[in-house]
Design an enzyme around this catalytic site. Structure first.
Site, PDB file in Angstrom:
ATOM      1  CB  SER A   1      30.898  24.570  37.781  1.00 62.67           C
ATOM      2  OG  SER A   1      30.518  25.935  38.691  1.00 62.67           O
TER       3      SER A   1
ATOM      4  CB  ALA B   1      36.660  35.600  23.738  1.00 63.17           C
TER       5      ALA B   1
ATOM      6  CE  LYS C   1      31.167  36.898  38.913  1.00 58.21           C
ATOM      7  NZ  LYS C   1      32.013  37.044  37.558  1.00 58.21           N
TER       8      LYS C   1
END
Length: 342
Positions: A216, A8, A169
């Site tokens: 990113s 989270a 992934k």
């Protein structure tokens, strides 16, 4: 009824928690340490609808057992965002592949053991890395869509950290779909995967702006700290705003139409030139201090490489994504405020 959000305190996950709380959901999150858990509950103003559990190591298959033993009967929705995302590794299998796959297997087995009757929807934060073939991303004749899978094998993806991340992934997402197929009779939940491209946008909390950001956003941050004569990194791909990725996670479990779907969240293509054009145009403090490149030449990006076709995902999600200008403006202004430059 509660929504459980693993990892989270992550970049995307914090925005997810924010939206869930705004929509009045009761939220249980997990983080790797007590300190991170406490910092996050504090950041959300000690909201009585938000609590945290500590899951120190998601690579252990029983890592989430205690969470579902404690809250299983109350959790109806699981958003599994926790996964390693770092290219600074020494052992691909140990640092990326095994934790990613075990994290998925572990949380789904914990649901099966302690919340098989209560969890109704699971949303997995996957990635476009699970969709496209990195070796062929420059092939203009190819199109990647929701049916496409990264062809990497367990062995081939260990050639370098970027391939290992992409492989992690793919194998994590595959593990989720396979688990559901094998355990249809013992769990009731339906699965949806969210597959974002490059995720830009502001940190949920200004205090989380650091000298170096998540992978990113660091692309934008690094451009903002180049010198005018520096070479511009040659990079292109799809982009999406973190706030839209977060919203996609909510829509993924709120709509019946998204059951069993892979949702590629991407607004459009970008190049580093596009980002530079926005930075130079919208921030006088940067103009003259960063490279200019060839303004406007980023428009050629639609002719670069393979096509990403996510029309199906956009239709299923049914909301408009933010454009690159808004995303970069919000990312950059937060960084510049942190640095005291605006």
């Amino acid at each position: 009824m509660s929504v459980f959000v693993s990892g989270a305190n992550g970049f995307i996950a914090q925005h997810i928690v924010d939206l869930l709380l705004k929509e009045d959901y009761k939220v249980i999150g997990s983080a790797r340490s007590q300190e991170k858990a406490e910092n996050l509950t504090e950041a959300f103003g000690n909201n009585p609808k938000f609590s945290m559990e500590v899951v120190p190591d998601i690579s252990k298959l029983d890592a989430f057992d205690h969470v579902f033993q404690k809250h299983g009967k109350d959790i109806k929705i699981v958003l599994h965002t926790a996964s390693p995302f770092c290219f600074d590794i020494t052992d691909s299998e140990r640092d990326l592949l095994i934790p990613a796959v075990n994290g998925v297997k572990g949380i789904l087995h914990s649901i099966k053991k302690y919340a098989a009757d209560s969890v109704e929807r699971v949303v997995l934060t996957s990635s476009y890395a699970a969709v496209f073939d990195m070796a062929k991303e420059n092939d203009k004749s190819l199109t990647f869509n929701e049916e496409s899978w990264n062809p990497a094998t367990w062995e081939s993806c260990q050639s370098d950290p970027v391939n290992a991340y992409c492989g992690s992934k793919k194998f994590a997402e595959k593990a989720a779909w396979e688990f559901l197929e094998e355990n249809r009779d013992s769990v009731k939940f339906e699965l949806t995967a969210v597959n974002p491209v490059y995720v830009f946008g502001p940190q949920m909390f200004d205090k989380d702006v650091k000298k170096h950001l998540n992978t990113s956003c660091e692309l934008v941050n690094s451009l903002m700290h180049l010198s005018p004569e520096d070479k511009i990194p040659e990079l292109f791909g799809g982009y999406i705003d973190v706030r839209d990725v977060a919203k996609a996670h909510l829509v993924a479990f709120q709509k019946r139409e998204t059951i069993g779907q892979r949702l590629i969240v991407s607004e459009a293509r970008f190049t580093m030139q596009d980002v530079l054009d926005i930075l130079n145009e919208d921030f006088p403090v940067l103009k003259g201090n960063i490279p200019v490149g060839k303004p406007g030449s980023g428009a050629t990006h639609n002719t670069l490489g393979a096509t990403l076709d996510n029309k199906k995902s956009k239709k299923l999600l049914g909301f408009k994504f933010r454009n690159l200008k808004e995303t970069i403006d919000d990312t950059a202004s937060q960084i510049l405020k942190f640095e005291g430059r605006i």
